[in-house]
Enzyme design. Structure first.
Site, PDB file in Angstrom:
ATOM      1  N   ASP A   1       0.878  -1.176   0.000  1.00 33.48           N
ATOM      2  CA  ASP A   1       0.000   0.000   0.000  1.00 33.48           C
ATOM      3  C   ASP A   1       0.917   1.228   0.000  1.00 33.48           C
ATOM      4  OD1 ASP A   1      -1.625   2.140   0.535  1.00 33.48           O
ATOM      5  OD2 ASP A   1      -2.627   1.229   2.259  1.00 33.48           O
ATOM      6  N   VAL A   2       0.963   1.930  -1.122  1.00 38.58           N
ATOM      7  CA  VAL A   2       1.931   3.034  -1.265  1.00 38.58           C
ATOM      8  C   VAL A   2       1.666   4.180  -0.291  1.00 38.58           C
ATOM      9  CG1 VAL A   2       2.443   2.526  -3.686  1.00 38.58           C
ATOM     10  CG2 VAL A   2       0.608   4.145  -3.127  1.00 38.58           C
TER      11      VAL A   2
ATOM     12  N   LYS B   1      -3.594  15.369  -8.462  1.00 40.49           N
ATOM     13  CA  LYS B   1      -2.922  15.260  -9.761  1.00 40.49           C
ATOM     14  C   LYS B   1      -2.247  16.582 -10.142  1.00 40.49           C
ATOM     15  CE  LYS B   1      -4.037  10.930 -10.431  1.00 40.49           C
ATOM     16  NZ  LYS B   1      -2.992   9.887 -10.311  1.00 40.49           N
TER      17      LYS B   1
ATOM     18  N   TYR C   1      -9.287  14.251  -6.213  1.00 42.34           N
ATOM     19  CA  TYR C   1      -8.428  13.658  -7.254  1.00 42.34           C
ATOM     20  C   TYR C   1      -7.684  14.738  -8.027  1.00 42.34           C
ATOM     21  CZ  TYR C   1      -7.417  10.544 -11.271  1.00 42.34           C
ATOM     22  OH  TYR C   1      -6.825   9.804 -12.263  1.00 42.34           O
TER      23      TYR C   1
HETATM   24  P1  NAI Z   1      -7.005   1.007 -12.179  1.00 44.39           P
HETATM   25  O1  NAI Z   1      -7.988   1.292 -11.107  1.00 44.39           O
HETATM   26  O2  NAI Z   1      -7.413   0.200 -13.371  1.00 44.39           O
HETATM   27  O3  NAI Z   1      -5.701   0.335 -11.556  1.00 44.39           O
HETATM   28  C1  NAI Z   1      -5.045   0.901 -10.449  1.00 44.39           C
HETATM   29  C2  NAI Z   1      -4.275  -0.159  -9.704  1.00 44.39           C
HETATM   30  O4  NAI Z   1      -3.661   0.482  -8.585  1.00 44.39           O
HETATM   31  C3  NAI Z   1      -5.158  -1.289  -9.147  1.00 44.39           C
HETATM   32  O5  NAI Z   1      -4.575  -2.547  -9.409  1.00 44.39           O
HETATM   33  C4  NAI Z   1      -5.204  -0.990  -7.646  1.00 44.39           C
HETATM   34  O6  NAI Z   1      -5.335  -2.161  -6.845  1.00 44.39           O
HETATM   35  C5  NAI Z   1      -3.844  -0.318  -7.437  1.00 44.39           C
HETATM   36  N1  NAI Z   1      -3.787   0.534  -6.244  1.00 44.39           N
HETATM   37  C6  NAI Z   1      -4.705   1.445  -5.840  1.00 44.39           C
HETATM   38  N2  NAI Z   1      -4.330   1.993  -4.687  1.00 44.39           N
HETATM   39  C7  NAI Z   1      -3.144   1.436  -4.344  1.00 44.39           C
HETATM   40  C8  NAI Z   1      -2.251   1.613  -3.255  1.00 44.39           C
HETATM   41  N3  NAI Z   1      -2.534   2.433  -2.228  1.00 44.39           N
HETATM   42  N4  NAI Z   1      -1.106   0.906  -3.238  1.00 44.39           N
HETATM   43  C9  NAI Z   1      -0.821   0.045  -4.238  1.00 44.39           C
HETATM   44  N5  NAI Z   1      -1.635  -0.178  -5.272  1.00 44.39           N
HETATM   45  C10 NAI Z   1      -2.782   0.515  -5.334  1.00 44.39           C
HETATM   46  O7  NAI Z   1      -6.451   2.459 -12.624  1.00 44.39           O
HETATM   47  P2  NAI Z   1      -5.844   2.958 -14.013  1.00 44.39           P
HETATM   48  O8  NAI Z   1      -6.941   3.532 -14.822  1.00 44.39           O
HETATM   49  O9  NAI Z   1      -4.971   1.926 -14.600  1.00 44.39           O
HETATM   50  O10 NAI Z   1      -4.967   4.204 -13.505  1.00 44.39           O
HETATM   51  C11 NAI Z   1      -3.575   4.136 -13.251  1.00 44.39           C
HETATM   52  C12 NAI Z   1      -3.070   5.532 -12.937  1.00 44.39           C
HETATM   53  O11 NAI Z   1      -3.335   6.399 -14.038  1.00 44.39           O
HETATM   54  C13 NAI Z   1      -3.765   6.167 -11.728  1.00 44.39           C
HETATM   55  O12 NAI Z   1      -2.829   6.925 -10.998  1.00 44.39           O
HETATM   56  C14 NAI Z   1      -4.799   7.071 -12.354  1.00 44.39           C
HETATM   57  O13 NAI Z   1      -5.154   8.121 -11.515  1.00 44.39           O
HETATM   58  C15 NAI Z   1      -4.075   7.521 -13.598  1.00 44.39           C
HETATM   59  N6  NAI Z   1      -4.949   7.982 -14.651  1.00 44.39           N
HETATM   60  C16 NAI Z   1      -5.912   7.155 -15.221  1.00 44.39           C
HETATM   61  C17 NAI Z   1      -6.741   7.624 -16.210  1.00 44.39           C
HETATM   62  C18 NAI Z   1      -7.797   6.777 -16.856  1.00 44.39           C
HETATM   63  O14 NAI Z   1      -8.579   7.323 -17.666  1.00 44.39           O
HETATM   64  N7  NAI Z   1      -7.885   5.488 -16.586  1.00 44.39           N
HETATM   65  C19 NAI Z   1      -6.625   9.017 -16.698  1.00 44.39           C
HETATM   66  C20 NAI Z   1      -5.590   9.780 -16.053  1.00 44.39           C
HETATM   67  C21 NAI Z   1      -4.789   9.273 -15.081  1.00 44.39           C
END
Ligand code: NAI
Length: 247
Positions: free
Chosen positions: A62-63, A157, A153
């Site tokens: 957990d980061v 960001k 959020y």
């Molecule tokens: P997702 O929800 O599909 O995957 C995120 C992963 O991070 C999951 O496996 C989750 O278990 C893990 N996670 C969450 N909190 C955690 C913690 N405290 N410690 C360790 N692992 C943790 O999200 P996605 O869409 O792949 O997003 C990845 C990054 O990109 C995020 O930072 C998100 O904010 C950013 N992002 C995503 C966008 C989108 O449209 N999907 C757009 C802009 C930014």
């Protein structure tokens, strides 16, 4: 092999963009520590990498907890002998209009999306400094420019931009570059929660005519994680199919 003999720590690598990134870095020769607070998801990503002939280990982490962030960086060095790359990808949403947002929603998102990036960066940079080399890339978002229902959020960001620029100033002398990326609408579990018609409407507003896929972003992470990008630091690179051009 762009990343031959290198080692990477990817947070939030159990799903979505992080999973695609872990796989792409491994395909390019890096040994990858697959960190996620969802242990099963971390294990599945690491197993898929190993099955494809790459090198990876899963890690429950957990980061938002400083001790776990430190452990993740230390464990990467223990397992692979070094840490060249940190991808600060873990992120969460807890959406609500600002007047209704609870302190829990506010603090959870700050804890993961902002404090988590700082703790992991600090822990990784301590090792990177010793070897005089490092690549740190963090997930900001086009929501940094403001988004209805995302006061928490969006604040994190946007804050990442200041954090990234400051770390780039402080750690350039150690051979560490620090950059952030701002993805637009990417198809993952994070955006699957948005109703279908809203997603289609969003795609129509994107000049490239589609929403992004995880690999669209993984390729940008790879570019900034590579040794060749040594003169790029403190940057925020937008990858949104042109979405924000129309705002
Ligand atoms: P997702 O929800 O599909 O995957 C995120 C992963 O991070 C999951 O496996 C989750 O278990 C893990 N996670 C969450 N909190 C955690 C913690 N405290 N410690 C360790 N692992 C943790 O999200 P996605 O869409 O792949 O997003 C990845 C990054 O990109 C995020 O930072 C998100 O904010 C950013 N992002 C995503 C966008 C989108 O449209 N999907 C757009 C802009 C930014």
């Amino acid at each position: 092999m762009m990343l031959k003999d290198q080692a990477a720590l990817v947070t939030g690598a159990g799903a979505g963009i992080g999973q695609a990134t872990a796989r792409l870095l491994a395909e390019n020769g890096a040994a990858v520590m697959v960190a996620d607070w969802n242990e099963d998801a971390a294990k599945a990503t690491a197993a898929a990498i190993v099955k494809a002939g790459g090198k990876a280990q899963p890690l429950k982490c957990d980061v938002s907890r400083p001790s776990e962030a430190r452990h993740a960086a230390d464990q990467t060095v223990r397992a692979f002998g070094r840490i060249d790359i940190l991808i600060n990808n873990a992120g969460i949403t807890r959406d609500s209009s600002a007047l209704k947002m609870t302190p829990e929603q506010w603090e959870q998102v700050l804890g993961v999306n902002l404090s988590g990036v700082f703790y992991c960066s600090q822990a990784a940079a301590a090792h990177m400094r010793e070897r005089g080399y490092g690549r740190i890339v963090s997930a900001s978002s086009v929501s940094a420019f403001g988004n209805f229902g995302q006061a928490n959020y969006s604040a994190t960001k946007a804050a990442l931009v200041g954090l990234t620029r400051t770390l780039a100033i402080e750690w350039g002398r150690y051979g560490i570059t620090v950059n952030a990326i701002a993805p637009g609408f990417i198809k993952t579990s994070m955006t699957d929660a948005i109703p279908q018609e809203q997603r289609e409407a969003a795609a129509r507003r994107i000049p490239m005519g589609r929403v992004g896929e995880p690999y669209d972003i993984a390729r940008l992470y790879l570019f900034l994680a590579a040794p060749e990008s040594s003169f790029i630091t403190g940057a925020l690179i937008v990858a949104d199919g042109g979405q924000t051009l129309l705002h």
